[in-house]
Design a protein around this motif. Structure first.
Motif, PDB file in Angstrom:
ATOM      1  N   HIS A 212       0.855  -1.183   0.000  1.00 41.97           N
ATOM      2  CA  HIS A 212       0.000   0.000   0.000  1.00 41.97           C
ATOM      3  C   HIS A 212       0.894   1.236   0.000  1.00 41.97           C
ATOM      4  CE1 HIS A 212       0.845  -0.182   4.354  1.00 41.97           C
ATOM      5  NE2 HIS A 212       0.454  -1.433   4.276  1.00 41.97           N
ATOM      6  N   PRO A 213       0.486   2.304  -0.669  1.00 41.38           N
ATOM      7  CA  PRO A 213       1.359   3.470  -0.830  1.00 41.38           C
ATOM      8  C   PRO A 213       1.294   4.472   0.317  1.00 41.38           C
ATOM      9  CG  PRO A 213      -0.638   3.795  -2.081  1.00 41.38           C
ATOM     10  CD  PRO A 213      -0.753   2.427  -1.453  1.00 41.38           C
ATOM     11  N   GLY A 214       0.276   4.370   1.154  1.00 46.04           N
ATOM     12  CA  GLY A 214       0.092   5.350   2.220  1.00 46.04           C
ATOM     13  C   GLY A 214      -0.929   6.409   1.850  1.00 46.04           C
ATOM     14  N   PHE A 215      -1.326   7.166   2.830  1.00 45.78           N
ATOM     15  CA  PHE A 215      -2.322   8.210   2.631  1.00 45.78           C
ATOM     16  C   PHE A 215      -1.776   9.298   1.713  1.00 45.78           C
ATOM     17  CE2 PHE A 215      -4.391  12.226   3.881  1.00 45.78           C
ATOM     18  CZ  PHE A 215      -5.725  11.861   3.763  1.00 45.78           C
ATOM     19  N   GLY A 216      -2.631   9.763   0.814  1.00 46.68           N
ATOM     20  CA  GLY A 216      -2.234  10.854  -0.065  1.00 46.68           C
ATOM     21  C   GLY A 216      -1.791  10.416  -1.443  1.00 46.68           C
ATOM     22  N   VAL A 217      -1.843   9.123  -1.725  1.00 41.48           N
ATOM     23  CA  VAL A 217      -1.499   8.600  -3.046  1.00 41.48           C
ATOM     24  C   VAL A 217      -2.736   7.918  -3.623  1.00 41.48           C
ATOM     25  CG1 VAL A 217      -0.009   7.054  -4.372  1.00 41.48           C
ATOM     26  CG2 VAL A 217       0.900   8.254  -2.358  1.00 41.48           C
TER      27      VAL A 217
ATOM     28  N   GLU B 299      -9.341   9.705  10.186  1.00 41.89           N
ATOM     29  CA  GLU B 299     -10.043  10.181  11.381  1.00 41.89           C
ATOM     30  C   GLU B 299     -10.140   9.076  12.436  1.00 41.89           C
ATOM     31  OE1 GLU B 299     -11.331  12.552  13.980  1.00 41.89           O
ATOM     32  OE2 GLU B 299     -11.202  13.433  11.961  1.00 41.89           O
ATOM     33  N   GLU B 300     -10.368   7.836  11.996  1.00 43.12           N
ATOM     34  CA  GLU B 300     -10.427   6.707  12.926  1.00 43.12           C
ATOM     35  C   GLU B 300      -9.130   6.560  13.725  1.00 43.12           C
ATOM     36  OE1 GLU B 300     -11.430   2.918  11.270  1.00 43.12           O
ATOM     37  OE2 GLU B 300     -13.074   3.741  10.053  1.00 43.12           O
ATOM     38  N   LYS B 301      -8.024   6.906  13.100  1.00 46.26           N
ATOM     39  CA  LYS B 301      -6.708   6.700  13.702  1.00 46.26           C
ATOM     40  C   LYS B 301      -6.208   7.926  14.464  1.00 46.26           C
ATOM     41  CE  LYS B 301      -5.867   2.599  11.695  1.00 46.26           C
ATOM     42  NZ  LYS B 301      -5.502   1.360  12.393  1.00 46.26           N
ATOM     43  N   ARG B 302      -7.035   8.925  14.655  1.00 52.06           N
ATOM     44  CA  ARG B 302      -6.587  10.176  15.277  1.00 52.06           C
ATOM     45  C   ARG B 302      -5.974   9.940  16.663  1.00 52.06           C
ATOM     46  NH1 ARG B 302      -7.854  15.800  15.063  1.00 52.06           N
ATOM     47  NH2 ARG B 302      -9.441  15.477  13.431  1.00 52.06           N
ATOM     48  N   VAL B 303      -6.674   9.205  17.513  1.00 50.53           N
ATOM     49  CA  VAL B 303      -6.180   8.976  18.873  1.00 50.53           C
ATOM     50  C   VAL B 303      -4.881   8.184  18.831  1.00 50.53           C
ATOM     51  CG1 VAL B 303      -6.662   7.856  21.078  1.00 50.53           C
ATOM     52  CG2 VAL B 303      -8.472   9.132  19.907  1.00 50.53           C
ATOM     53  N   LEU B 304      -4.825   7.141  18.006  1.00 55.13           N
ATOM     54  CA  LEU B 304      -3.610   6.350  17.878  1.00 55.13           C
ATOM     55  C   LEU B 304      -2.450   7.208  17.398  1.00 55.13           C
ATOM     56  CD1 LEU B 304      -2.078   3.654  17.857  1.00 55.13           C
ATOM     57  CD2 LEU B 304      -2.965   3.270  15.541  1.00 55.13           C
ATOM     58  N   LEU B 305      -2.692   8.050  16.417  1.00 54.16           N
ATOM     59  CA  LEU B 305      -1.637   8.927  15.891  1.00 54.16           C
ATOM     60  C   LEU B 305      -1.104   9.853  16.978  1.00 54.16           C
ATOM     61  CD1 LEU B 305      -3.268   9.800  12.463  1.00 54.16           C
ATOM     62  CD2 LEU B 305      -1.019   8.736  12.746  1.00 54.16           C
TER      63      LEU B 305
ATOM     64  N   LEU C 131      -2.290   3.736   6.180  1.00 53.58           N
ATOM     65  CA  LEU C 131      -2.001   5.169   6.122  1.00 53.58           C
ATOM     66  C   LEU C 131      -0.531   5.441   5.851  1.00 53.58           C
ATOM     67  CD1 LEU C 131      -4.125   6.361   9.190  1.00 53.58           C
ATOM     68  CD2 LEU C 131      -4.662   6.759   6.778  1.00 53.58           C
ATOM     69  N   VAL C 132       0.341   4.517   6.256  1.00 53.14           N
ATOM     70  CA  VAL C 132       1.777   4.689   6.031  1.00 53.14           C
ATOM     71  C   VAL C 132       2.215   3.716   4.937  1.00 53.14           C
ATOM     72  CG1 VAL C 132       2.172   5.442   8.399  1.00 53.14           C
ATOM     73  CG2 VAL C 132       2.467   3.027   7.811  1.00 53.14           C
ATOM     74  N   PRO C 133       3.287   4.016   4.226  1.00 51.93           N
ATOM     75  CA  PRO C 133       3.709   3.153   3.112  1.00 51.93           C
ATOM     76  C   PRO C 133       4.110   1.752   3.573  1.00 51.93           C
ATOM     77  CG  PRO C 133       4.763   5.317   2.983  1.00 51.93           C
ATOM     78  CD  PRO C 133       4.096   5.244   4.319  1.00 51.93           C
TER      79      PRO C 133
ATOM     80  N   GLU D 126       3.261  13.017  12.290  1.00 51.95           N
ATOM     81  CA  GLU D 126       3.141  14.474  12.129  1.00 51.95           C
ATOM     82  C   GLU D 126       2.416  14.815  10.834  1.00 51.95           C
ATOM     83  OE1 GLU D 126       3.826  16.547  14.362  1.00 51.95           O
ATOM     84  OE2 GLU D 126       5.452  15.815  15.640  1.00 51.95           O
ATOM     85  N   ARG D 127       2.788  14.146   9.740  1.00 47.83           N
ATOM     86  CA  ARG D 127       2.164  14.409   8.444  1.00 47.83           C
ATOM     87  C   ARG D 127       0.671  14.093   8.462  1.00 47.83           C
ATOM     88  NH1 ARG D 127       0.867  11.593   3.593  1.00 47.83           N
ATOM     89  NH2 ARG D 127       1.366   9.566   4.503  1.00 47.83           N
ATOM     90  N   LEU D 128       0.326  12.963   9.041  1.00 48.64           N
ATOM     91  CA  LEU D 128      -1.069  12.540   9.050  1.00 48.64           C
ATOM     92  C   LEU D 128      -1.920  13.397   9.986  1.00 48.64           C
ATOM     93  CD1 LEU D 128      -0.368   8.713   9.011  1.00 48.64           C
ATOM     94  CD2 LEU D 128      -1.326  10.071   7.128  1.00 48.64           C
ATOM     95  N   LEU D 129      -1.368  13.795  11.107  1.00 47.34           N
ATOM     96  CA  LEU D 129      -2.117  14.701  12.001  1.00 47.34           C
ATOM     97  C   LEU D 129      -2.295  16.068  11.363  1.00 47.34           C
ATOM     98  CD1 LEU D 129      -0.514  13.654  15.404  1.00 47.34           C
ATOM     99  CD2 LEU D 129      -2.930  13.445  14.787  1.00 47.34           C
ATOM    100  N   ALA D 130      -1.289  16.510  10.619  1.00 47.59           N
ATOM    101  CA  ALA D 130      -1.428  17.786   9.905  1.00 47.59           C
ATOM    102  C   ALA D 130      -2.515  17.690   8.839  1.00 47.59           C
ATOM    103  CB  ALA D 130      -0.090  18.180   9.277  1.00 47.59           C
ATOM    104  N   ALA D 131      -2.593  16.536   8.164  1.00 49.72           N
ATOM    105  CA  ALA D 131      -3.621  16.336   7.151  1.00 49.72           C
ATOM    106  C   ALA D 131      -5.022  16.377   7.768  1.00 49.72           C
ATOM    107  CB  ALA D 131      -3.398  15.009   6.432  1.00 49.72           C
ATOM    108  N   LEU D 132      -5.143  15.915   8.993  1.00 46.17           N
ATOM    109  CA  LEU D 132      -6.433  15.964   9.679  1.00 46.17           C
ATOM    110  C   LEU D 132      -6.897  17.395   9.915  1.00 46.17           C
ATOM    111  CD1 LEU D 132      -6.189  13.096  12.319  1.00 46.17           C
ATOM    112  CD2 LEU D 132      -7.997  13.355  10.596  1.00 46.17           C
ATOM    113  N   GLU D 133      -5.943  18.266  10.119  1.00 46.78           N
ATOM    114  CA  GLU D 133      -6.275  19.666  10.416  1.00 46.78           C
ATOM    115  C   GLU D 133      -6.390  20.523   9.163  1.00 46.78           C
ATOM    116  OE1 GLU D 133      -7.180  20.186  13.440  1.00 46.78           O
ATOM    117  OE2 GLU D 133      -6.511  18.160  13.955  1.00 46.78           O
ATOM    118  N   ALA D 134      -5.998  19.967   8.022  1.00 44.39           N
ATOM    119  CA  ALA D 134      -6.019  20.740   6.768  1.00 44.39           C
ATOM    120  C   ALA D 134      -7.443  20.946   6.269  1.00 44.39           C
ATOM    121  CB  ALA D 134      -5.173  20.014   5.719  1.00 44.39           C
TER     122      ALA D 134
END
Length: 299
Positions: A65-70, A100-106, A218-220, A291-299
């Motif tokens: 899997h390529p990760g989130f954003g691909v 969003e499901e992974k917010r707490v884990l992140l 979410l991660v590669p 950090e990248r994924l949490l930033a994407a949540l706030e974007a």
């Protein structure tokens, strides 16, 4: 071909198919051997840990899997998989809903990874956690009962009693026998991992694999595989330095690291330091992904 749009990177079938094939080829030696043993009903005290204690199934680890954003041009491989969503053009991508499901884990992992990386590494535990897990047990009560204790029960207990035990990792400490727990100089718990974990700990290094697969897809997948390969090598040292006698296993592929001797301690500490160095960039990569994924949540 890779196409980059304003929103996301798009991979065509040929591009991501080649990456997926390379990923599967990389992991096949580990996964095929495990599945063959499982089919034959054979147990392996070193490698089974990576598929038993850790909950990621072989089929999940094998899947690229390529990760989130691909975004991927899909041929049906990803359609319907949990965490993916399709666009009108038929391409697929990891969904924002999964993010969003992974917010707490992140958030939790970001704290743990940052705290661990910020601490100095300690290389003087000598793998005594494995010894504390069999302290004062009869042979039929130990985890790997088919494999004898190298020094016998009394000799194993004497090693535990003659050393200072300072295990910082809760998921190792929780498997100590009841008589061994008071011998540990620390009392790590499930809720305070970020207050104890340090980068020299073998189990903290192996757990990078756990952190990576818990964040999948979410991660590669390449990062998951990197962490898995590190865990394989760390687990090898973990069991070589354990009290078990693994003579004959895989044509004597696991000679003991005799941590009860000065030379064994030197060998163990040097290997532990090397694993600390190998784990550092993977821990940094996972932290950057958080950090990248949490930033994407706030974007």
């Amino acid at each position: 071909m890779t196409v980059t749009t304003q929103e996301t990177e798009v991979l065509d079938l040929a591009t991501w198919g080649a990456r997926a094939a390379a990923h599967e080829e990389r992991l096949a030696p580990f996964l095929d051997a495990h599945l063959a043993r499982r089919k034959a009903g054979e147990k392996h005290p070193v490698r089974d840990f990576l598929f038993g204690y850790y909950s990621y199934r072989p089929a999940q680890l094998r899947r690229w899997h390529p990760g989130f954003g691909v975004r991927l041009e899909d041929d049906g491989t990803f359609a319907g998989l949990h965490g993916y969503e399709a666009a009108d053009d038929g391409s697929v991508t990891v969904s924002r809903g999964l993010l969003e499901e992974k917010r707490v884990l992140l958030t939790t992992l970001r704290r743990l990874l940052a705290a661990t990386a910020a601490r100095p590494a300690h290389h003087g535990c000598f793998g005594l956690h494995e010894w504390a897990m069999v302290y004062r047990l009869e042979q039929d009560g130990v985890r790997h009962a088919s494999w004898p204790l190298r020094l016998g029960g009394e000799g194993t207990d004497a090693v535990v009693e003659s050393h200072r035990i300072a295990c910082t990792h809760f998921d190792a400490y929780r498997f100590f026998t009841e008589p061994a727990r008071p011998l540990n100089t620390l009392s790590p718990a499930s809720h305070d991992r970020a207050d104890f974990e340090q980068p020299g700990c073998l189990h903290a290094g192996m757990d990078l694999y756990k952190h990576a697969f818990r964040l999948s897809p979410l991660v590669p997948a390449d990062l998951v595989a990197d962490c898995f390969e590190l865990a394989v090598d760390i687990r090898t040292l973990d069991m070589q330095a354990s009290p078990y006698d693994l003579a004959g296993l895989d044509d004597d592929a696991y000679p003991p690291v005799r941590i009860e001797t000065a030379e064994g301690k030197r060998v163990y500490a040097a290997a532990q330091a090397a694993f600390t160095e190998r784990a550092a960039p993977l821990r940094s990569a996972l932290l950057a992904e958080c950090e990248r994924l949490l930033a994407a949540l706030e974007a």
